[in-house]
Design an enzyme around this catalytic site. Structure first.
Site, PDB file in Angstrom:
ATOM      1  N   HIS A 252       0.819  -1.209   0.000  1.00  0.00           N
ATOM      2  CA  HIS A 252       0.000   0.000   0.000  1.00  0.00           C
ATOM      3  C   HIS A 252       0.854   1.260   0.000  1.00  0.00           C
ATOM      4  O   HIS A 252       0.491   2.262  -0.634  1.00  0.00           O
ATOM      5  CB  HIS A 252      -0.955  -0.016   1.191  1.00  0.00           C
ATOM      6  CG  HIS A 252      -2.092  -0.964   1.019  1.00  0.00           C
ATOM      7  ND1 HIS A 252      -2.950  -1.313   2.040  1.00  0.00           N
ATOM      8  CD2 HIS A 252      -2.517  -1.661  -0.072  1.00  0.00           C
ATOM      9  CE1 HIS A 252      -3.847  -2.158   1.590  1.00  0.00           C
ATOM     10  NE2 HIS A 252      -3.612  -2.389   0.315  1.00  0.00           N
ATOM     11  N   HIS A 384      -3.856  -6.122 -11.124  1.00  0.00           N
ATOM     12  CA  HIS A 384      -2.577  -5.527 -10.755  1.00  0.00           C
ATOM     13  C   HIS A 384      -1.509  -5.790 -11.813  1.00  0.00           C
ATOM     14  O   HIS A 384      -0.751  -4.883 -12.201  1.00  0.00           O
ATOM     15  CB  HIS A 384      -2.097  -6.078  -9.411  1.00  0.00           C
ATOM     16  CG  HIS A 384      -2.748  -5.459  -8.220  1.00  0.00           C
ATOM     17  ND1 HIS A 384      -2.470  -4.184  -7.792  1.00  0.00           N
ATOM     18  CD2 HIS A 384      -3.673  -5.953  -7.367  1.00  0.00           C
ATOM     19  CE1 HIS A 384      -3.190  -3.906  -6.721  1.00  0.00           C
ATOM     20  NE2 HIS A 384      -3.926  -4.960  -6.435  1.00  0.00           N
TER      21      HIS A 384
END
Length: 408
Positions: A252, A384
């Site tokens: 993150h 992703h």
């Protein structure tokens, strides 16, 4: 902006283009009745509930495939839009169900989650660029739902989740949902031309990064009370949680680095002068805490608040976001070290994460870089990895689908 031609070697750029094609072919098999399913190690759909976040992310990926010129992907975008407009949509209460039965017939999880709803916005934005039927209504509805229920204008952040009828709100706030809301708002602002969404993305980024991350030594607090007080011990007893793990989440920090720079570039102005140093600090902290800290290459999943590893598994999505951070920082700073990191992390991905037999990427590796399934099983989606493989050919802004549409 122009493409970042100094990011990587021509050979690496060719490898990324080929890998994007390979991943998109793997994506095709995910389409099932009612949406997109969870793909297993062999690339076949696993018999389990259909997840809203997966159907949205795969609709977005299919939009990227169509905008790249791949045949058959417009039909897959249309399939996703249809599923979101019918199967997943709660026609009684509005919003979208979190999960649907494997046969695509009825909801199995009725809660309304900000995390998944952010991906409805992303899917709608990307599908609209493909001119998929129903995508205009999907995006407009998704933005209206978020505006009505999730957006907290007083604090400039997103709420977390509600019961199906929106009457009871979860007494929790999460940074993960807000991070993906930034991604969604940037995409929606690019597609609609409505600066309100860009500005809201800016408010979230400012509080999350120039506030919470800076105040915590660039280790981002993930969990909060409804009053936005950090819950630093949250889920200590469930440290490998796929969405709400304890401690600092390395991936993150890397993802926020890219999103911070994209938001700053989108909004511009001297009030964003803090953004590049902050993105550098986030990424440097992630590297120092997360890369090869146990003697083996790869980023660990999480650390405690001193930077010590908690969950040492290597998640594929973390590596893709490392590539994204290096890409964004090379854009923002022009420093050669980020191109070098980009090449180093791509070499690691090729050595350990790409599954040349079963297709796609291994979702999770053990600390010795062998395939594992402690947190993730199978290869749920390609979101992703596909986005990472587009990096060498795109500018920092606008968002992925808008940038591809502009090239057409």
């Amino acid at each position: 902006m122009t493409e970042n031609t100094a990011l990587c070697s021509p050979a690496t750029a060719e490898e990324f283009a080929a890998e994007a094609d390979r991943l998109l072919e793997f994506t095709r098999a995910a389409a099932v009745r009612g949406g997109f399913g969870w793909l297993g190690d062999d690339g076949q759909v696993v018999e389990r509930d259909l997840q809203l976040w997966i159907t949205c992310r795969m609709t977005h990926v299919c939009a990227l495939g169509h905008l790249l010129g791949h045949p058959g992907f417009l039909e897959l975008v249309e399939h996703g839009v249809d599923a979101l407009g019918k199967t997943f949509h709660d026609s009684t209460n509005d919003g979208w169900y979190a999960a649907i039965s494997p046969d695509g017939r009825h909801p199995t999880a009725r809660d309304k989650e900000a995390y998944a709803h952010s991906f409805v916005i992303l899917a709608g934005s990307s599908a609209q660029l493909c001119e998929a039927p129903g995508s205009d209504d999907l995006l407009a509805s998704a933005l209206a739902v978020h505006d009505r229920y999730f957006w907290d204008d007083e604090v400039g952040m997103s709420r977390e989740s509600f019961t199906a009828d929106w009457r009871r709100e979860e007494t929790y706030r999460g940074m993960n949902a807000n991070m993906h809301t930034v991604e969604a708002f940037l995409a929606a602002g690019d597609v609609t031309g409505d600066e309100r969404w860009h500005e809201r993305a800016g408010r979230i980024v400012t509080r999350a990064i120039d506030g919470f991350a800076r105040d915590n030594g660039w280790r981002i607090p993930e969990h909060f009370t409804p009053d936005w007080e950090p819950l630093l011990e949250h889920n200590r007893d469930e440290p490998a949680h796929p969405f709400r793990p304890y401690g600092a989440t390395i991936g993150h920090a890397l993802e926020w680095s890219r999103l911070t720079l994209a938001t700053a570039t989108t909004l511009g102005g001297p009030e964003w002068d803090w953004a590049t140093p902050a993105a550098v600090a986030l990424t440097e902290r992630a590297i120092a805490d997360g890369w090869a800290v146990d003697g083996t290459d790869g980023f660990v999943y999480t650390t405690d608040w001193s930077g010590a590893p908690v969950v040492p598994a290597r998640m594929h999505w973390v590596l893709t976001e490392a590539l994204g951070a290096a890409w964004a920082l090379q854009h923002a700073t022009g420093e050669a070290r980020w191109s070098a990191e980009f090449e180093r992390w791509w070499a690691y991905a090729k050595a350990h994460l790409l599954d040349r037999v079963g297709g796609s990427w291994y979702a999770e590796l053990a600390p010795d870089n062998t395939p594992a399934a402690g947190t993730w099983s199978g290869k749920p989606d390609t979101y992703h990895a596909v986005q990472a493989m587009l990096l060498p050919r795109l500018p920092l802004t606008p968002s992925f689908a808008s940038a591809l549409a502009a090239r057409a």
